[in-house]
Design an enzyme around this catalytic site. Structure first.
Site, PDB file in Angstrom:
ATOM      1  N   GLU A  13       0.869  -1.168   0.000  1.00 25.99           N
ATOM      2  CA  GLU A  13       0.000   0.000   0.000  1.00 25.99           C
ATOM      3  C   GLU A  13       0.908   1.220   0.000  1.00 25.99           C
ATOM      4  O   GLU A  13       1.520   1.554   1.021  1.00 25.99           O
ATOM      5  CB  GLU A  13      -0.907  -0.006   1.229  1.00 25.99           C
ATOM      6  CG  GLU A  13      -1.906   1.143   1.251  1.00 25.99           C
ATOM      7  CD  GLU A  13      -2.680   1.194   2.540  1.00 25.99           C
ATOM      8  OE1 GLU A  13      -2.794   2.297   3.106  1.00 25.99           O
ATOM      9  OE2 GLU A  13      -3.165   0.136   3.001  1.00 25.99           O
ATOM     10  N   CYS A  34      -2.056   9.000   2.578  1.00 23.63           N
ATOM     11  CA  CYS A  34      -1.807   8.479   1.240  1.00 23.63           C
ATOM     12  C   CYS A  34      -2.947   8.800   0.284  1.00 23.63           C
ATOM     13  O   CYS A  34      -2.731   8.908  -0.926  1.00 23.63           O
ATOM     14  CB  CYS A  34      -1.555   6.977   1.294  1.00 23.63           C
ATOM     15  SG  CYS A  34      -2.864   6.037   2.114  1.00 23.63           S
ATOM     16  N   GLU A  81       4.273  12.905  -4.793  1.00 25.26           N
ATOM     17  CA  GLU A  81       3.476  12.909  -3.573  1.00 25.26           C
ATOM     18  C   GLU A  81       4.075  13.909  -2.594  1.00 25.26           C
ATOM     19  O   GLU A  81       5.256  13.829  -2.261  1.00 25.26           O
ATOM     20  CB  GLU A  81       3.434  11.516  -2.945  1.00 25.26           C
ATOM     21  CG  GLU A  81       2.534  11.448  -1.728  1.00 25.26           C
ATOM     22  CD  GLU A  81       2.386  10.044  -1.186  1.00 25.26           C
ATOM     23  OE1 GLU A  81       1.298   9.702  -0.704  1.00 25.26           O
ATOM     24  OE2 GLU A  81       3.374   9.294  -1.237  1.00 25.26           O
TER      25      GLU A  81
END
Length: 512
Positions: free
Chosen positions: A268, A302, A403
């Site tokens: 993940e 996330c 990110e």
């Protein structure tokens, strides 16, 4: 329910550890005991002050080996119990978590720098996770397959045995519970290595689970560095599967290490999720949703909606409204009850956020709100960053592609549905996405066309343990939570039973 944190929180943390662990000496939790590591010293830093509040030692290979032995033995005991008995003990885990909820939330608040109100919500969700999977323990069933022979063919879902789980610093207790609950529901034992930056709450969680009655050694928390303790756990012969939550770069390294041992992974990883606003949307709700998508947890999520895609006809209005609301968000010390946005967790991440914002500005983005470090009374050396809205962002900018994992939203314009889909999918990530529109057909079309493991229509960040969660692309593979997440912790066995009285011998062999 407010509480006071003095200095860096040393005394408060020591008291909480004494209450929850039975000792203020911190280390790994192995076979029901807190044990001191053998490696280098690791300082835990209070994100709100930038100062150390606790020091512990890296676990190292020997402690990992002890944890693996304990896990192997405990798993045999756990798997020999009836499924209903395991479910009853998992239910008691949830009871214990709720009983310790306020202390757990306070410990998480100080050590991870998350606002106390957010910590309380996350602890409650962890208890819910154990409730949910408690109900699954006696419902993991195989199938009877109508094969075209005289055999009874059925399947069994069996545990791997021992799984290694590696969890991140942004939501330590939440991601710990997110993985432990389905793993032990399926019959496995656990070696869990939390981030070396935020190991406290997960270690306490393991203690609470043991106090609920699960076998001693079933859940072991090995605290230390990835290159030492984490590597030792992955390479341990006891480990039969690896679950990792974290960055794509580290995830690739872990997948490679697991592949070398021919064991499976669940990854993940990161995200750069697109939150898409059409002109027919309820803009009041969309503006609130845009804030919740990126500024909760100081953007350290996330699934953060860090790309806000807005139709050009309402672009200026949405930018101004989001920016105006953003300036009113209460940034402050995480233990203050009214704080909405706390600090970045660590100096490295703070520098990363600042670097991406600076690059975006240099590339032509304009600051509509924030854009600088925050000056917080009582947190002069903390890692505070003002919630930031960047306008006039192009999707090929670094700030729109990498990110950011901080309280920063990049607002990008689009002209039509096709362009919105193209922009949303112009990313190496595929974790989440959302659309705001009054057109239900468009909502379903966007959900089908955007490459994301989770997609919301007229909402953002609705996540529940009952629903599967995971990503596409560099956001990883495999699923957490829900029934799909449970099956990640099982192996399917096919069993063939001959039922014919005089069964034919295959391949023409003779019994004479």
């Amino acid at each position: 329910m407010s509480f006071v944190v003095e200095n860096n929180g040393e005394q408060q943390v020591a008291a909480l550890l004494q209450e929850l662990l039975g000792t203020s000496d911190f280390g790994s939790f192995v076979n029901g005991e807190v044990v001191t590591g053998h490696g280098d010293e690791i300082n835990l830093i209070n994100p709100a002050t930038g100062q150390a509040f606790l020091t512990y030692r890296d676990a190292g290979k020997a402690i990992v080996a002890d944890a693996a032995d304990a896990a192997i033995n405990a798993q045999k005991v756990w798997w020999s119990m009836t499924a209903s008995a395991r479910g009853q003990l998992m239910w008691q885990c949830g009871v214990n978590i709720r009983a310790a909820a306020e202390s757990l939330a306070r410990l998480e608040c100080i050590s991870a720098g998350k606002p106390i109100r957010d910590c309380r919500v996350e602890v409650a969700k962890v208890a819910d996770m154990f409730d949910y999977y408690a109900g699954w323990c006696d419902k993991i069933m195989g199938q009877v397959i109508p094969v075209p022979t005289s055999h009874l063919n059925y399947t069994r879902h069996e545990p791997y045995g021992v799984v290694t789980q590696i969890t991140p610093w942004n939501a330590p207790i939440f991601t710990g519970g997110w993985q432990i609950a389905p793993a032990i529901c399926a019959g496995n034992a656990v070696l869990l290595k939390p981030s070396e930056l935020t190991p406290l709450s997960t270690t306490v969680l393991a203690k609470l689970l043991e106090q609920a009655g699960i076998p001693r050694g079933l859940v072991n928390v090995i605290n230390g560095l990835g290159q030492t303790t984490g590597t030792a756990a992955i390479n341990s012969p006891a480990t039969k599967k690896v679950v990792f939550v974290g960055s794509p770069k580290t995830g690739a390294q872990i997948a490679s290490a697991a592949a070398a041992r021919v064991i499976p992974c669940v990854l993940e990883l990161g995200g750069k999720s697109a939150n898409i606003v059409f002109p027919d949307a309820d803009l009041d709700r969309a503006v609130v949703g845009a804030q919740a998508a990126v500024f909760s947890a100081a953007g350290q999520s996330c699934v953060s909606g860090s790309r806000l895609l807005v139709h050009q006809s309402v672009y200026d209005e949405v930018v101004e409204r989001v920016a105006s609301a953003t300036r009113k968000l209460a940034v402050g010390l995480p233990w203050h009850e009214d704080t909405m946005v706390g600090p970045i967790n660590n100096q490295k991440q703070f520098n990363h956020v600042h670097s991406l914002v600076s690059d975006g500005i240099a590339d032509g983005a304009t600051v509509a709100a924030g854009g600088t470090a925050g000056a917080i009374a009582g947190g002069a050396n903390g890692y505070f960053y003002q919630p930031t809205v960047l306008a006039n962002v192009k999707n090929n900018m670094r700030v729109a592609q990498e990110e950011i994992f901080g309280p920063v939203v990049s607002v990008i314009s689009f002209n039509d549905e096709e362009e919105a889909i193209a922009l949303a999918n112009d990313s190496r990530f595929g974790l989440a996405g959302a659309v705001w529109t009054a057109d239900s057909g468009r909502g379903h079309r966007m959900a089908a066309e955007v490459n994301a493991g989770t997609f919301w229509v007229n909402g953002y960040k609705s996540i529940n343990v009952m629903s599967p969660f995971g990503g596409f692309g560099e956001s990883g593979y495999g699923r957490s939570s829900g029934y799909e997440g449970l099956l990640e912790y099982t192996q399917t066995k096919s069993v063939w039973v001959e039922t014919a009285k005089d069964a034919a011998i295959q391949f023409g062999y003779s019994i004479q």
